[in-house]
Scaffold this motif. Structure first.
Motif, mmCIF file in Angstrom:
data_model
loop_
_atom_site.group_PDB
_atom_site.id
_atom_site.type_symbol
_atom_site.label_atom_id
_atom_site.label_comp_id
_atom_site.label_asym_id
_atom_site.label_seq_id
_atom_site.Cartn_x
_atom_site.Cartn_y
_atom_site.Cartn_z
ATOM 1 N N ARG A 3 -5.007 13.835 -5.404
ATOM 2 C CA ARG A 3 -3.564 13.746 -5.654
ATOM 3 C C ARG A 3 -3.116 12.294 -5.597
ATOM 4 O O ARG A 3 -3.382 11.569 -4.626
ATOM 5 N N LEU A 4 -2.411 11.869 -6.634
ATOM 6 C CA LEU A 4 -1.905 10.501 -6.728
ATOM 7 C C LEU A 4 -0.386 10.524 -6.595
ATOM 8 O O LEU A 4 0.301 11.196 -7.366
ATOM 9 N N CYS A 5 0.133 9.816 -5.602
ATOM 10 C CA CYS A 5 1.574 9.773 -5.366
ATOM 11 C C CYS A 5 2.033 8.326 -5.189
ATOM 12 O O CYS A 5 1.278 7.482 -4.693
ATOM 13 N N TYR A 6 3.268 8.069 -5.575
ATOM 14 C CA TYR A 6 3.874 6.768 -5.265
ATOM 15 C C TYR A 6 4.739 6.962 -4.030
ATOM 16 O O TYR A 6 5.652 7.787 -4.008
ATOM 17 N N CYS A 7 4.440 6.208 -2.972
ATOM 18 C CA CYS A 7 5.105 6.394 -1.686
ATOM 19 C C CYS A 7 6.214 5.365 -1.477
ATOM 20 O O CYS A 7 5.962 4.155 -1.561
ATOM 21 N N LYS A 8 7.401 5.849 -1.179
ATOM 22 C CA LYS A 8 8.507 4.943 -0.891
ATOM 23 C C LYS A 8 8.266 4.163 0.394
ATOM 24 O O LYS A 8 8.703 3.021 0.540
ATOM 25 N N SER A 9 7.580 4.797 1.326
ATOM 26 C CA SER A 9 7.364 4.155 2.626
ATOM 27 C C SER A 9 6.502 2.904 2.518
ATOM 28 O O SER A 9 6.737 1.902 3.201
ATOM 29 N N SER A 10 5.467 2.949 1.666
ATOM 30 C CA SER A 10 4.548 1.810 1.520
ATOM 31 C C SER A 10 4.781 1.039 0.229
ATOM 32 O O SER A 10 4.184 -0.015 0.027
ATOM 33 N N LEU A 11 5.661 1.572 -0.645
ATOM 34 C CA LEU A 11 5.911 0.976 -1.965
ATOM 35 C C LEU A 11 4.601 0.773 -2.721
ATOM 36 O O LEU A 11 4.379 -0.254 -3.375
ATOM 37 N N ASP A 12 3.730 1.777 -2.606
ATOM 38 C CA ASP A 12 2.422 1.696 -3.262
ATOM 39 C C ASP A 12 1.940 3.108 -3.578
ATOM 40 O O ASP A 12 2.507 4.089 -3.100
#
Length: 208
Positions: free
Chosen positions: A123-132
């Motif tokens: 699963r590939l996600c863009y995380c707001k917490s790490s901005l990555d």
């Protein structure tokens, strides 16, 4: 006159019996140790797959960011799917050249635990917490399966990690983790032990 003599049959049989008893006592521990080694090897292999997935994701970061939706608390709700609506698989990573196949004539990676094919998704996600972007390898949760600490599963569309060896059907269930602390009752004479039992979920969310 030669006074040297070998072992008698009784002595040899006695030694063999003692060795057999020792092996019976040690065998469960030895088997558990080998299982533990194989499971650690599996997690190292999965970590390598996740690194490969994140490397691939870095090349399509904008696309992943556009396809990621969020809950009100900032955690991810839906993540990346490719053009056919599916999530990234190990076969995809092999075909793209990010992972090497372990099966001749087939795009597959094997589990060191039971030699079965790893059939989960990355699963590939863009995380707001790490901005990555983040990559998680997980398989669909099976209520009939026993899970072990470190396993990742997908449940109701979210990735969870097993925090303690979990019996079948334990998703959402808790186990008790006991901590013993010492509390002073009398400064000069004695103390009493106070034991507190902390309830923890078998699975905790890891998807950002």
């Amino acid at each position: 006159m030669n006074k040297n003599k070998g072992f008698t049959l009784v002595e040899l049989l006695s030694a063999m019996v003692i060795i057999a008893i020792v092996l019976v006592i040690l065998m469960p521990g030895i088997l558990y140790m080998f299982k533990d080694v194989r499971r650690n090897t599996l997690y190292n292999k999965i970590s390598t797959i996740e690194v490969a997935g994140k490397k691939y994701a870095s090349n399509i970061k904008d696309e992943i960011k556009d396809k990621t939706t969020y809950n009100s608390d900032g955690t991810t709700n839906t993540c990346y799917t490719n053009s056919d609506g599916n999530e990234l698989t190990i076969k995809d990573l092999i075909d793209l050249g990010y992972v090497e196949s372990e099966v001749t004539g087939d795009s597959a990676v094997l589990s060191p635990v039971d030699s079965s094919k790893l059939l989960g998704v990355i699963r590939l996600c863009y995380c707001k917490s790490s901005l990555d972007v983040e990559a998680y390898y997980a398989e669909e949760y099976d209520a009939n399966k026993v899970y072990h600490k470190g396993d990742k599963v997908i449940y109701n569309g979210i990735v969870y990690k097993c925090d303690a060896d979990a019996p079948a059907g334990s998703m959402g269930s808790t186990y008790n983790s006991s901590n013993t602390t010492t509390k002073s009752v009398d400064r000069e004479k004695n103390t009493t032990l106070v034991t507190s039992s902390v309830s923890k979920l078998y699975f905790s969310r890891v998807q950002c």
